[in-house]
Design a protein around this motif. Sequence first.
Motif, PDB file in Angstrom:
ATOM      1  N   LYS A   1      38.544  38.761  38.741  1.00  0.00           N
ATOM      2  CA  LYS A   1      38.133  39.596  39.874  1.00  0.00           C
ATOM      3  C   LYS A   1      39.297  40.020  40.761  1.00  0.00           C
ATOM      4  O   LYS A   1      39.263  41.097  41.364  1.00  0.00           O
ATOM      5  CB  LYS A   1      37.068  38.871  40.710  1.00  0.00           C
TER       6      LYS A   1
ATOM      7  N   ALA B   1      37.498  47.260  44.828  1.00  0.00           N
ATOM      8  CA  ALA B   1      36.236  46.931  45.496  1.00  0.00           C
ATOM      9  C   ALA B   1      35.035  47.446  44.714  1.00  0.00           C
ATOM     10  O   ALA B   1      34.019  46.731  44.566  1.00  0.00           O
ATOM     11  CB  ALA B   1      36.235  47.495  46.919  1.00  0.00           C
ATOM     12  N   ALA B   2      35.121  48.673  44.194  1.00  0.00           N
ATOM     13  CA  ALA B   2      34.000  49.243  43.449  1.00  0.00           C
ATOM     14  C   ALA B   2      33.748  48.461  42.159  1.00  0.00           C
ATOM     15  O   ALA B   2      32.591  48.208  41.786  1.00  0.00           O
ATOM     16  CB  ALA B   2      34.271  50.708  43.137  1.00  0.00           C
TER      17      ALA B   2
ATOM     18  N   ASN C   1      34.528  45.291  41.592  1.00  0.00           N
ATOM     19  CA  ASN C   1      33.985  43.989  41.951  1.00  0.00           C
ATOM     20  C   ASN C   1      32.502  44.076  42.276  1.00  0.00           C
ATOM     21  O   ASN C   1      31.709  43.200  41.909  1.00  0.00           O
ATOM     22  CB  ASN C   1      34.755  43.400  43.132  1.00  0.00           C
ATOM     23  N   SER C   2      32.114  45.134  42.978  1.00  0.00           N
ATOM     24  CA  SER C   2      30.704  45.325  43.293  1.00  0.00           C
ATOM     25  C   SER C   2      29.887  45.511  42.022  1.00  0.00           C
ATOM     26  O   SER C   2      28.795  44.946  41.876  1.00  0.00           O
ATOM     27  CB  SER C   2      30.536  46.532  44.217  1.00  0.00           C
TER      28      SER C   2
ATOM     29  N   ASP D   1      29.736  42.119  39.947  1.00  0.00           N
ATOM     30  CA  ASP D   1      28.875  41.141  40.613  1.00  0.00           C
ATOM     31  C   ASP D   1      27.402  41.520  40.479  1.00  0.00           C
ATOM     32  O   ASP D   1      26.540  40.660  40.218  1.00  0.00           O
ATOM     33  CB  ASP D   1      29.241  41.028  42.086  1.00  0.00           C
ATOM     34  N   SER D   2      27.111  42.795  40.671  1.00  0.00           N
ATOM     35  CA  SER D   2      25.731  43.269  40.574  1.00  0.00           C
ATOM     36  C   SER D   2      25.181  43.076  39.172  1.00  0.00           C
ATOM     37  O   SER D   2      24.052  42.603  38.989  1.00  0.00           O
ATOM     38  CB  SER D   2      25.659  44.745  40.979  1.00  0.00           C
TER      39      SER D   2
END
Length: 328
Positions: free
Chosen positions: A160, A165-166, A168-169, A172-173
């Motif tokens: 990670k 940021a995108a 990682n989002s 995670d989702s």
Amino acid sequence: MAVFTPVALDEVNAWLCQHYNLGTATDIKGISSGIENSNFFLTTNKDGQTTEYVLTLFERLSREQLPYYLELMGHLAQKGIPVPAPARDKTEQIIGILNGKPATIVSKLSGSSRLSPNADHCAAVGAMLAKMHLAGQDFKLSQPNLRSLNWWQATIPLVKQHLNAAQNSLIDSELADQTAFFASKDYQALPAGPSHCDLFRDNVLFDSSSGKDQLGGFFDFYFAGNDKWLFDVAVTVNDWCIDLGTGVLDQARYDGLVNAYQSVRPFEKTEIASWNLMLRAAALRFWVSRLWDYYLPREAEMLTPHDPKHFERILIQRRDVISCISSV
């Protein structure tokens, strides 16, 4: 397949002489494709007859893990599925030690990979994949897919820091969705058994010696495990049936593979309902593994890590566009 542990011709000959009845090695050549094990084309001569094999030295799998993969290949070969058959040594063992690594020799299949497949190629792969699943039902050994949910959960935290940021989002989702999916009753009800789990274009051969492309066989079973058969189909579709530049499914190849599979083993209702989540699971699995190989690489001769963005694109596609299958 790559070369992490070099093997010289005199080294393999000493090993063969001590342990096998395959004759004398006349040539050994490293194989550059792939990223997990050290692989070589091995040519032997016995009583004037030349035979080609594939020699593999295992870099991550332990000797204790290997019987599942090799005995599965032997089981499938006996059932008429075109896969490499392991060679047994003088004591009937299929695993030895060469240059400090677990090693095995398997038969070399004929043909070459079709890296730009058409719908007919995909149909041939789909039908044989279903036959392989059915042929493995009575295989006695069992081992889970070692690159499934538990591995994703352990590996994603390691990569990670290399993501924006995108990304990682997104990761995670998707992991949260897959964790819930794997815990669901629908997932638990899906039919399962020995699965290849890595049936990419470069792990299938077609032989055109007859003037027409015929399936030569499936190989590289070293990611195999007992898993949901639908996952195996999803992995295969996500490679064989897409535009490589965008990850978008090609309808003709998609229909060819899925319909041919169902002509042998029709999907159950729970599989049809779970299809899109399983396509996403297959995309996540290979995005995670490519991130791991790319950012945490091992030294190897002839090794070129795959671009992880490829499966990131495929995952985004599968989340944005719902793909359907129907019963036959």
